[in-house]
Structures are given as structure tokens and as C-alpha cells.
Design a protein around this motif. Structure first.
Motif, PDB file in Angstrom:
ATOM      1  N   SER A   9       0.825  -1.219   0.000  1.00 52.65           N
ATOM      2  CA  SER A   9       0.000   0.000   0.000  1.00 52.65           C
ATOM      3  C   SER A   9       0.856   1.264   0.000  1.00 52.65           C
ATOM      4  N   GLY A  10       2.134   1.095  -0.374  1.00 53.62           N
ATOM      5  CA  GLY A  10       3.054   2.236  -0.335  1.00 53.62           C
ATOM      6  C   GLY A  10       3.038   3.033  -1.632  1.00 53.62           C
ATOM      7  N   ARG A  34      -1.487  -4.364   4.821  1.00 52.64           N
ATOM      8  CA  ARG A  34      -1.476  -4.660   6.260  1.00 52.64           C
ATOM      9  C   ARG A  34      -2.463  -3.751   6.986  1.00 52.64           C
ATOM     10  N   ASP A  67      11.876  -3.777  -0.099  1.00 49.42           N
ATOM     11  CA  ASP A  67      12.738  -4.854  -0.619  1.00 49.42           C
ATOM     12  C   ASP A  67      12.921  -5.981   0.398  1.00 49.42           C
ATOM     13  N   THR A  87       8.494  -5.522  -7.557  1.00 49.40           N
ATOM     14  CA  THR A  87       8.670  -4.271  -8.314  1.00 49.40           C
ATOM     15  C   THR A  87      10.016  -3.612  -8.022  1.00 49.40           C
ATOM     16  N   GLY A  89      14.073  -2.671  -8.011  1.00 47.94           N
ATOM     17  CA  GLY A  89      15.236  -2.546  -8.885  1.00 47.94           C
ATOM     18  C   GLY A  89      16.409  -3.352  -8.386  1.00 47.94           C
TER      19      GLY A  89
END
Ligand SMILES: NC(=O)c1ccc[n+]([C@@H]2O[C@H](COP(=O)([O-])OP(=O)(O)OC[C@H]3O[C@@H](n4cnc5c(N)ncnc54)[C@H](OP(=O)(O)O)[C@@H]3O)[C@@H](O)[C@H]2O)c1
Length: 254
Positions: A9-10, A34, A67, A87, A89
């Protein structure tokens, strides 16, 4: 129509939610968060779950969490052999639990929740263990942008480092410029046309060709005057390091 579930949800999750919610080729079936209440401004309550047990069937599950949480979150999924991507990198494809078919859907842009972005201009880097999944990810990417790239894990790690140099480090240098302006009672706005022109130049020149300034000209007296004027040891170190790096790059490549 591709059916998608987003986990997270970020910043990235919220931009993907906004974009998929108005995308005619994608059905955003559900989002796991969450704290589900944090997404009520974007989605109806029945599309949000806070329970891994309630996650519904979909073609693609996009894990857009920190991450370090990717492994833990992927291991909590209650199904197997479905396409699950992250998602990030920098996280490895293997960060995702191997109970599912793994992939990466990395949008190469800086995202903040409250700053709108134009997805059509954003490159999306995809990777997958299986050709069929790669083509599913390609199709999903093309619903957002024309810029979809097959990038393997080693390339993605290098790309992420390159992105840190051109984005995060450059921004930190803006910050030093901002401080120097402030200390000397100069409005930072005065530097903005220079910043924009420098960024625009790399549309027509290589970065090496676009380099100007005392380091590339080897103006030793100017460099020394700048170092004498700087009071902050950290700023002096950065100035010296970057000056040497510019000179070395031009000795080697020009
Ligand atoms: N932001 C960018 O510019 C950008 C660009 C490209 C790729 N990415 C990648 O996209 C991913 C998400 O980044 P972000 O910027 O969106 O992060 P973010 O805004 O910091 O949000 C992190 C999300 O992870 C969730 N989370 C953290 N630990 C968790 C756990 N143990 N279990 C479940 N959920 C957990 C958080 O939930 P709570 O809110 O409940 O804490 C939050 O929803 C990262 O892999 C990042 O590398 C980010």
C-alpha cells in the motif's frame, strides 16, 4: 483482460492502483494491505483485504513492498504455481518464494504517493523464469507504457546503481547547491534553469560530451578558489572526488 492483485500500500502500490483502476485492459481484482484503511481513498472496502487467506485468484500478483519484506510476504501466499512478481530494482528474482512462478515488474521511476506520474513515459523492466510469463508481463507493461524492456537480474542490479547515480546522487548535489545558496542569501530558483538545461542536454549529447566546468577545462586556479571558499569538509571532499572523477573520465575517453 489481465486480472491483477497488488500486495502493498506504499508509493508504488498506490500509483499502480490508480493506474490499473482506470485501465480498460486490466482488472484490478484486489489489493492486500497490512492496514486496509490506508487505501480507502483509492478503492472500495470490498476490494481490499488484510488477510493472506482471503487473496483471490488472478493472472498476476504484484508484490510492491519494501525490498527486505519481499521474501517474507511471498512465503505467506497461500497458493502455488501462479505468477508472482516484485517491483524492485535491486532485489533478486529469487527473493520471491519458489512455490510460485517468479518474475519482476520494475517501473524505473521515482514514486511518491502524493506526486502524480505519467505512466506512459515510464520504462518498465520485466523478467521472468518462463517465456509465457514474460509475455504476460510484457502485455501488462504495454497497457501502461510503450517502454517495456527485458532486463535480467544482473542488468537490473547495474541499472539500479546507474539510477542511484543519476537520480539520488544528483539530487543530493542539488541539496548541497541549495545549502550554499541559502548560506549566501541567494534564491535557489536562480539555479533551476541551469539544472533543467543540464538534464535536457543529454537528449542530444552523451553525458561525456555535455560535460562543462572547471574540472574538464582543468582550470586549476578556479578549482583551488572553490575549495578555499568551501567551509564544510564534506563538501570539499565531494568537490575533490567529483573533480578527479571528471578529469579521469576525460583523460581516458576523449
Ligand atoms: N518508490 C520508488 O520510487 C520506487 C521505484 C521503483 C521501485 N520501487 C520498489 O517498489 C517496492 C515498494 O517501494 P515503495 O516506495 O512503494 O515502498 P513504501 O512506500 O515504503 O511502502 C512499503 C510497503 O511495504 C509494506 N510492507 C513492509 N513490510 C511488510 C511486511 N513485512 N509485510 C507486509 N507488508 C509490508 C508496507 O506496509 P505498511 O504500510 O503496513 O508498513 C508498505 O505498504 C520496493 O521493492 C522498491 O524497491 C520503489
Amino acid at each position: 483482460m489481465l486480472q491483477v492483485v497488488i500486495i502493498g500500500s506504499g508509493n508504488v502500490a498506490q500509483h499502480l492502483i490508480r493506474s490499473f483502476s482506470t485501465n480498460a485492459e486490466v482488472q484490478l481484482k484486489q489489493v492486500f494491505a497490512r492496514q486496509p484503511e490506508g487505501l480507502l481513498h483509492l478503492l472500495p472496502a470490498d476490494k481490499i483485504t488484510g488477510s493472506y487467506n482471503e487473496i483471490v485468484d488472478a493472472d498476476i500478483y504484484i508484490i510492491a513492498v519494501s525490498d527486505d519484506a519481499i521474501s517474507e510476504v511471498s512465503a505467506q501466499l497461500k497458493f502455488d504455481n501462479r505468477l508472482v512478481v516484485h517491483t524492485s530494482g535491486s532485489a533478486a528474482l529469487e527473493a520471491i518464494s519458489n512455490q510460485n512462478r517468479r518474475g519482476v515488474f520494475y517501473p524505473l521511476q521515482t514514486f511518491s504517493k502524493n506526486k502524480a506520474v505519467d505512466f506512459t513515459a515510464i520504462p518498465i523492466c520485466i523478467e521472468s523464469e518462463f517465456d509465457e510469463d514474460l509475455s504476460t508481463l510484457k502485455n501488462l507493461g504495454y497497457t501502461l507504457t510503450k517502454n517495456v524492456y527485458d532486463i535480467n537480474s544482473a542488468q537490473r542490479r547495474a541499472l539500479h546503481i546507474a539510477a542511484v547515480f543519476v537520480n539520488n546522487f544528483t539530487n543530493h548535489l542539488y541539496s548541497i547547491g541549495y545549502d550554499l545558496c541559502k548560506e549566501n542569501e541567494i534564491p535557489f530558483d536562480i539555479l533551476k534553469p541551469l539544472i533543467l538545461e543540464t538534464a535536457d542536454k543529454i537528449n542530444t549529447l552523451t553525458p561525456l560530451e555535455a560535460q562543462t566546468g572547471p574540472a574538464v577545462r582543468n582550470d586549476i586556479n578556479t578549482i583551488q578558489r572553490h575549495l578555499d571558499k568551501l567551509n564544510d569538509e564534506n563538501q570539499k571532499d565531494i568537490y575533490t572526488l567529483l573533480t578527479k572523477s571528471i578529469q579521469k573520465a576525460h583523460e581516458q575517453k576523449l
